[in-house]
Design a protein around this motif. Structure first.
Motif, PDB file in Angstrom:
ATOM      1  N   LEU A 132       0.826  -1.198   0.000  1.00 51.21           N
ATOM      2  CA  LEU A 132       0.000   0.000   0.000  1.00 51.21           C
ATOM      3  C   LEU A 132       0.862   1.250   0.000  1.00 51.21           C
ATOM      4  O   LEU A 132       1.859   1.325   0.709  1.00 51.21           O
ATOM      5  N   ALA A 133       0.492   2.202  -0.850  1.00 51.78           N
ATOM      6  CA  ALA A 133       1.131   3.517  -0.860  1.00 51.78           C
ATOM      7  C   ALA A 133       0.250   4.428  -0.012  1.00 51.78           C
ATOM      8  O   ALA A 133      -0.943   4.564  -0.279  1.00 51.78           O
ATOM      9  N   GLU A 134       0.844   5.022   0.998  1.00 49.38           N
ATOM     10  CA  GLU A 134       0.005   5.730   1.973  1.00 49.38           C
ATOM     11  C   GLU A 134       0.784   6.847   2.658  1.00 49.38           C
ATOM     12  O   GLU A 134       1.942   6.663   3.049  1.00 49.38           O
ATOM     13  N   GLN A 135       0.141   8.007   2.794  1.00 52.42           N
ATOM     14  CA  GLN A 135       0.736   9.121   3.518  1.00 52.42           C
ATOM     15  C   GLN A 135       0.406   9.104   5.000  1.00 52.42           C
ATOM     16  O   GLN A 135       1.111   9.726   5.798  1.00 52.42           O
ATOM     17  N   GLN A 136      -0.685   8.428   5.362  1.00 54.08           N
ATOM     18  CA  GLN A 136      -1.107   8.405   6.766  1.00 54.08           C
ATOM     19  C   GLN A 136      -0.246   7.378   7.516  1.00 54.08           C
ATOM     20  O   GLN A 136      -0.506   6.182   7.517  1.00 54.08           O
ATOM     21  N   LEU A 137       0.775   7.884   8.177  1.00 57.24           N
ATOM     22  CA  LEU A 137       1.761   7.000   8.801  1.00 57.24           C
ATOM     23  C   LEU A 137       1.170   6.181   9.929  1.00 57.24           C
ATOM     24  O   LEU A 137       1.619   5.055  10.183  1.00 57.24           O
ATOM     25  N   SER A 138       0.179   6.723  10.651  1.00 57.16           N
ATOM     26  CA  SER A 138      -0.422   5.958  11.737  1.00 57.16           C
ATOM     27  C   SER A 138      -1.073   4.692  11.204  1.00 57.16           C
ATOM     28  O   SER A 138      -1.021   3.633  11.856  1.00 57.16           O
ATOM     29  N   PHE A 139      -1.665   4.759  10.014  1.00 56.18           N
ATOM     30  CA  PHE A 139      -2.279   3.578   9.403  1.00 56.18           C
ATOM     31  C   PHE A 139      -1.201   2.575   8.986  1.00 56.18           C
ATOM     32  O   PHE A 139      -1.338   1.373   9.238  1.00 56.18           O
ATOM     33  N   VAL A 140      -0.131   3.061   8.372  1.00 57.27           N
ATOM     34  CA  VAL A 140       0.962   2.168   7.956  1.00 57.27           C
ATOM     35  C   VAL A 140       1.551   1.469   9.169  1.00 57.27           C
ATOM     36  O   VAL A 140       1.790   0.252   9.153  1.00 57.27           O
ATOM     37  N   ARG A 141       1.803   2.214  10.226  1.00 58.66           N
ATOM     38  CA  ARG A 141       2.388   1.616  11.431  1.00 58.66           C
ATOM     39  C   ARG A 141       1.464   0.565  12.045  1.00 58.66           C
ATOM     40  O   ARG A 141       1.919  -0.391  12.658  1.00 58.66           O
TER      41      ARG A 141
END
Length: 236
Positions: free
Chosen positions: A189-198
């Motif tokens: 996933l390409a994502e700017q929302q780091l809380s979601f990635v973490r």
């Protein structure tokens, strides 16, 4: 499962990806992070074949089969893709959208959709609703269902949290964890929302001006790394 080595890409004379290396292990969830314009969507488009690659290799590994260079062999791996604009058929119903997606893979258009509705129970009650009449979160669920009905081995999501609320973020995170755990699906996933990635990823890749400047276990995506690279003045 999927390995990229020294991938370079150009838009005209603009060099957009610079010698990018990336591994997507079987059953992993990898988040590609970075500021807007740093190459996240371009990288995804290279993997899905939507833009040409100037040089490098993208190799598909599958148990019991020899590796395949997707750029050299033009092989079509089992990749499910959900773009930022979702790409659903707005005039078709939910069920008709799924049947079109199944037909694209050679499965009968009237094939079983029960397994998909088990993943997306909210869509079942909306199955006769035209896609344009769905709420934004339900439209994204439909786009994701269209990708999953093809039974992919790799699922690629481009900015899934764009405009999404907290409730949908939680629902999507649980679904991705389930796909990883129960079917061994590999997720990128390409994502700017780091809380979601973490929260949902176990690996990360950070792009800055088209270069892979950091990657590793998601626990290594720390505040110092983020402060250094995800700043408008980074590297200047």
């Amino acid at each position: 499962m999927l390995s990229l080595r020294a991938v370079n890409q150009f838009y005209g004379s603009q060099h957009t990806l610079w010698n990018v290396d990336l591994d997507l292990p079987q059953g992993s969830c990898t988040g590609v992070v970075g500021l807007p314009g740093m190459g996240k969507t371009t990288l995804i488009n290279c993997i899905t074949g939507n833009v040409p690659v100037e040089s490098g290799t993208i190799v598909w590994h599958e148990a019991g089969a020899p590796p395949r260079d997707l750029l050299a062999q033009h092989a079509e791996p089992r990749i499910g893709y959900v773009s930022q604009d979702r790409r659903i058929f707005s005039q078709l119903t939910v069920e008709e959208n799924l049947h079109v997606a199944m037909r694209a893979t050679g499965r009968p258009a009237s094939g079983e959709t029960g397994d998909i509705f088990e993943l997306f129970p909210q869509l079942y009650s909306l199955r006769q609703t035209r896609a344009y009449g769905l709420a934004p979160d339900d439209q994204y669920q439909l786009a994701l269902a269209n990708a999953l009905v093809t039974r992919p081995r790799v699922l690629i999501l481009d900015e899934p949290m764009l405009g999404a609320g907290h409730s949908f973020a939680r629902k999507l995170g649980l679904l991705l964890a389930r796909l990883n755990r129960e079917s061994g699906m590999t997720v990128l996933l390409a994502e700017q929302q780091l809380s979601f990635v973490r929260r949902v990823a176990d690996r990360f890749c950070m792009l800055y001006r088209g270069r892979n400047v950091a990657q590793g276990h998601v626990n290594e995506l720390d505040d110092e790394l983020i402060a250094h690279w995800m700043s408008l003045d980074a590297g200047r």
